[in-house]
Design a protein around this motif. Structure first.
Motif, PDB file in Angstrom:
ATOM      1  N   SER A  22       8.894  32.301  18.171  1.00 25.94           N
ATOM      2  CA  SER A  22       7.480  32.108  18.464  1.00 25.94           C
ATOM      3  C   SER A  22       6.794  31.424  17.289  1.00 25.94           C
ATOM      4  O   SER A  22       7.219  31.556  16.146  1.00 25.94           O
ATOM      5  CB  SER A  22       6.845  33.465  18.739  1.00 25.94           C
ATOM      6  N   ASN A  23       5.718  30.698  17.584  1.00 22.85           N
ATOM      7  CA  ASN A  23       4.913  29.976  16.601  1.00 22.85           C
ATOM      8  C   ASN A  23       5.724  28.919  15.859  1.00 22.85           C
ATOM      9  O   ASN A  23       5.653  28.783  14.636  1.00 22.85           O
ATOM     10  CB  ASN A  23       4.245  30.943  15.617  1.00 22.85           C
ATOM     11  N   THR A  24       6.495  28.171  16.642  1.00 24.28           N
ATOM     12  CA  THR A  24       7.302  27.088  16.081  1.00 24.28           C
ATOM     13  C   THR A  24       7.243  25.863  16.996  1.00 24.28           C
ATOM     14  O   THR A  24       6.898  25.950  18.173  1.00 24.28           O
ATOM     15  CB  THR A  24       8.785  27.497  15.928  1.00 24.28           C
ATOM     16  N   VAL A  25       7.595  24.727  16.404  1.00 25.50           N
ATOM     17  CA  VAL A  25       7.740  23.477  17.145  1.00 25.50           C
ATOM     18  C   VAL A  25       9.105  22.905  16.782  1.00 25.50           C
ATOM     19  O   VAL A  25       9.577  23.077  15.656  1.00 25.50           O
ATOM     20  CB  VAL A  25       6.589  22.493  16.815  1.00 25.50           C
ATOM     21  N   SER A  26       9.760  22.254  17.738  1.00 23.81           N
ATOM     22  CA  SER A  26      11.099  21.714  17.496  1.00 23.81           C
ATOM     23  C   SER A  26      11.293  20.430  18.287  1.00 23.81           C
ATOM     24  O   SER A  26      10.564  20.148  19.242  1.00 23.81           O
ATOM     25  CB  SER A  26      12.172  22.739  17.884  1.00 23.81           C
ATOM     26  N   VAL A  27      12.285  19.661  17.881  1.00 25.17           N
ATOM     27  CA  VAL A  27      12.640  18.441  18.606  1.00 25.17           C
ATOM     28  C   VAL A  27      13.210  18.845  19.965  1.00 25.17           C
ATOM     29  O   VAL A  27      14.074  19.718  20.051  1.00 25.17           O
ATOM     30  CB  VAL A  27      13.678  17.618  17.819  1.00 25.17           C
ATOM     31  N   ALA A  28      12.713  18.231  21.028  1.00 22.75           N
ATOM     32  CA  ALA A  28      13.177  18.570  22.381  1.00 22.75           C
ATOM     33  C   ALA A  28      14.566  17.990  22.628  1.00 22.75           C
ATOM     34  O   ALA A  28      14.885  16.896  22.168  1.00 22.75           O
ATOM     35  CB  ALA A  28      12.193  18.037  23.416  1.00 22.75           C
ATOM     36  N   GLU A  29      15.366  18.740  23.344  1.00 27.02           N
ATOM     37  CA  GLU A  29      16.674  18.249  23.773  1.00 27.02           C
ATOM     38  C   GLU A  29      16.492  17.611  25.150  1.00 27.02           C
ATOM     39  O   GLU A  29      16.249  18.303  26.130  1.00 27.02           O
ATOM     40  CB  GLU A  29      17.680  19.392  23.837  1.00 27.02           C
ATOM     41  N   LEU A  30      16.611  16.282  25.202  1.00 25.08           N
ATOM     42  CA  LEU A  30      16.355  15.549  26.429  1.00 25.08           C
ATOM     43  C   LEU A  30      17.643  15.279  27.198  1.00 25.08           C
ATOM     44  O   LEU A  30      18.700  15.061  26.607  1.00 25.08           O
ATOM     45  CB  LEU A  30      15.662  14.221  26.118  1.00 25.08           C
ATOM     46  N   ALA A  31      17.524  15.288  28.507  1.00 25.99           N
ATOM     47  CA  ALA A  31      18.653  14.935  29.362  1.00 25.99           C
ATOM     48  C   ALA A  31      18.823  13.415  29.360  1.00 25.99           C
ATOM     49  O   ALA A  31      17.936  12.673  28.930  1.00 25.99           O
ATOM     50  CB  ALA A  31      18.405  15.433  30.782  1.00 25.99           C
ATOM     51  N   THR A  32      19.949  12.945  29.843  1.00 24.68           N
ATOM     52  CA  THR A  32      20.244  11.510  29.893  1.00 24.68           C
ATOM     53  C   THR A  32      19.168  10.756  30.664  1.00 24.68           C
ATOM     54  O   THR A  32      18.730   9.673  30.264  1.00 24.68           O
ATOM     55  CB  THR A  32      21.618  11.278  30.554  1.00 24.68           C
ATOM     56  N   LYS A  33      18.711  11.330  31.756  1.00 19.70           N
ATOM     57  CA  LYS A  33      17.691  10.675  32.595  1.00 19.70           C
ATOM     58  C   LYS A  33      16.370  10.539  31.837  1.00 19.70           C
ATOM     59  O   LYS A  33      15.702   9.508  31.905  1.00 19.70           O
ATOM     60  CB  LYS A  33      17.498  11.486  33.876  1.00 19.70           C
ATOM     61  N   GLU A  34      15.994  11.587  31.102  1.00 22.52           N
ATOM     62  CA  GLU A  34      14.762  11.542  30.320  1.00 22.52           C
ATOM     63  C   GLU A  34      14.842  10.471  29.233  1.00 22.52           C
ATOM     64  O   GLU A  34      13.893   9.705  29.035  1.00 22.52           O
ATOM     65  CB  GLU A  34      14.502  12.901  29.679  1.00 22.52           C
ATOM     66  N   ASN A  69       6.516  26.743  21.022  1.00 22.66           N
ATOM     67  CA  ASN A  69       6.385  28.117  21.505  1.00 22.66           C
ATOM     68  C   ASN A  69       5.401  28.827  20.597  1.00 22.66           C
ATOM     69  O   ASN A  69       5.597  28.868  19.372  1.00 22.66           O
ATOM     70  CB  ASN A  69       7.736  28.842  21.442  1.00 22.66           C
ATOM     71  N   VAL A  70       4.328  29.370  21.168  1.00 17.79           N
ATOM     72  CA  VAL A  70       3.289  30.007  20.354  1.00 17.79           C
ATOM     73  C   VAL A  70       2.875  31.340  20.959  1.00 17.79           C
ATOM     74  O   VAL A  70       3.038  31.579  22.153  1.00 17.79           O
ATOM     75  CB  VAL A  70       2.041  29.096  20.207  1.00 17.79           C
ATOM     76  N   ASP A  71       2.332  32.219  20.108  1.00 18.58           N
ATOM     77  CA  ASP A  71       1.765  33.480  20.583  1.00 18.58           C
ATOM     78  C   ASP A  71       0.498  33.201  21.378  1.00 18.58           C
ATOM     79  O   ASP A  71      -0.115  32.133  21.247  1.00 18.58           O
ATOM     80  CB  ASP A  71       1.427  34.386  19.395  1.00 18.58           C
ATOM     81  N   SER A  72       0.056  34.204  22.134  1.00 18.05           N
ATOM     82  CA  SER A  72      -1.131  34.034  22.980  1.00 18.05           C
ATOM     83  C   SER A  72      -2.406  33.838  22.170  1.00 18.05           C
ATOM     84  O   SER A  72      -3.421  33.398  22.710  1.00 18.05           O
ATOM     85  CB  SER A  72      -1.291  35.245  23.905  1.00 18.05           C
ATOM     86  N   ASN A 109       3.858  28.028  25.675  1.00 18.00           N
ATOM     87  CA  ASN A 109       4.843  26.980  25.394  1.00 18.00           C
ATOM     88  C   ASN A 109       4.438  25.682  26.075  1.00 18.00           C
ATOM     89  O   ASN A 109       3.588  25.660  26.952  1.00 18.00           O
ATOM     90  CB  ASN A 109       6.270  27.405  25.795  1.00 18.00           C
ATOM     91  N   GLY A 110       5.061  24.609  25.628  1.00 21.24           N
ATOM     92  CA  GLY A 110       4.741  23.304  26.186  1.00 21.24           C
ATOM     93  C   GLY A 110       5.431  22.209  25.408  1.00 21.24           C
ATOM     94  O   GLY A 110       6.350  22.469  24.623  1.00 21.24           O
ATOM     95  N   SER A 111       4.974  20.994  25.622  1.00 21.91           N
ATOM     96  CA  SER A 111       5.611  19.835  25.002  1.00 21.91           C
ATOM     97  C   SER A 111       4.572  18.839  24.498  1.00 21.91           C
ATOM     98  O   SER A 111       3.466  18.748  25.032  1.00 21.91           O
ATOM     99  CB  SER A 111       6.526  19.125  26.009  1.00 21.91           C
ATOM    100  N   ILE A 112       4.975  18.093  23.472  1.00 21.60           N
ATOM    101  CA  ILE A 112       4.181  16.987  22.935  1.00 21.60           C
ATOM    102  C   ILE A 112       5.053  15.742  23.015  1.00 21.60           C
ATOM    103  O   ILE A 112       6.195  15.748  22.556  1.00 21.60           O
ATOM    104  CB  ILE A 112       3.786  17.240  21.466  1.00 21.60           C
ATOM    105  N   ILE A 113       4.528  14.694  23.637  1.00 19.53           N
ATOM    106  CA  ILE A 113       5.264  13.438  23.771  1.00 19.53           C
ATOM    107  C   ILE A 113       4.475  12.332  23.069  1.00 19.53           C
ATOM    108  O   ILE A 113       3.262  12.205  23.250  1.00 19.53           O
ATOM    109  CB  ILE A 113       5.481  13.062  25.251  1.00 19.53           C
ATOM    110  N   PHE A 114       5.181  11.557  22.274  1.00 20.32           N
ATOM    111  CA  PHE A 114       4.580  10.446  21.545  1.00 20.32           C
ATOM    112  C   PHE A 114       5.410   9.200  21.809  1.00 20.32           C
ATOM    113  O   PHE A 114       6.637   9.239  21.694  1.00 20.32           O
ATOM    114  CB  PHE A 114       4.570  10.762  20.048  1.00 20.32           C
ATOM    115  N   ALA A 115       4.764   8.099  22.206  1.00 21.48           N
ATOM    116  CA  ALA A 115       5.522   6.882  22.518  1.00 21.48           C
ATOM    117  C   ALA A 115       4.736   5.634  22.142  1.00 21.48           C
ATOM    118  O   ALA A 115       3.516   5.579  22.305  1.00 21.48           O
ATOM    119  CB  ALA A 115       5.851   6.844  24.014  1.00 21.48           C
TER     120      ALA A 115
END
Length: 201
Positions: free
Chosen positions: A27-39, A56-59, A91-97
């Motif tokens: 909890s209370n961490t951010v990490s590099v996402a493991e993406l599938a081949t399609k992603e 992943n963060v606490d409420s 929890n959730g995701s951040i995408i940068f492109a």
């Protein structure tokens, strides 16, 4: 282009959020996402450079702010390119492109998306003073594999440009672990963009 970006983010987040729910991340961490081949294929097709992170963060954490800072020869010249703040839940995701370069505009476009609790917010921003970057060498990097604490402002990724013809390397892993102690590392590049996040209680 923005509609395409939102569609791609939505598709990616279906995959990454389902993976988040199965992941026993701290909890209370951010990490590099493991993406599938399609992603990976979707991002490679539409973007020149891209990064995806899971959190992943606490409420007690209610929002996350994400933005880009620009440095020239180590000096901060713009502290809020493409700034976005979004409500989050656990929890959730951040995408940068960066979309593939448009030869007619010669300006960098930055796309940021944040997804949490089945909702997605996104923003596109521009650096109108990015002329000449297409003629420079570039390197990029991000936080290392594993979980990174979200305390305070966190540098998630970097894109560095240089006219140095003798070669260049990306920022070291030590930079991401102790940004304040390694800011001098930015001086060896002509231009650096840092993707930063702050999780807010």
């Amino acid at each position: 282009m923005k509609k395409l970006f939102v569609l791609i983010i939505s598709a990616l987040l279906v995959f990454t959020l389902s993976a988040c729910n199965k992941n026993n991340s701290k909890s209370n961490t951010v990490s590099v996402a493991e993406l599938a081949t399609k992603e990976n294929a979707m991002l490679t097709t539409t973007s020149d450079k891209s990064f995806v992170f899971d959190f992943n963060v606490d409420s007690e954490y209610k929002d996350v702010s994400v933005w880009i800072e620009k440095y020239e020869s180590g000096k901060l010249v713009d502290d809020k390119i493409s700034h976005i703040t979004s409500q989050i839940e656990e929890n959730g995701s951040i995408i940068f492109a960066l979309p593939k370069t448009n030869e007619s505009t010669k300006q960098l476009t930055f796309n940021i998306g944040i997804s949490s609790n089945s909702s997605t917010d996104s923003i596109s921003g521009f650096d109108s003073n990015s002329n000449g970057l297409d003629k420079m060498s570039s390197v990029w990097g991000n936080i290392q594999e594993g979980n990174t604490s979200i305390e305070g402002e966190t540098v998630l990724a970097s894109i560095c440009y240089s006219n140095d013809k003798s070669g260049m390397s990306s920022l070291s892993s030590d930079f991401y672990k102790d940004v304040d102690g390694h800011m001098n590392a930015l001086k060896k590049y002509d231009v650096v963009y840092l993707l930063k996040a702050e999780f807010i209680r």
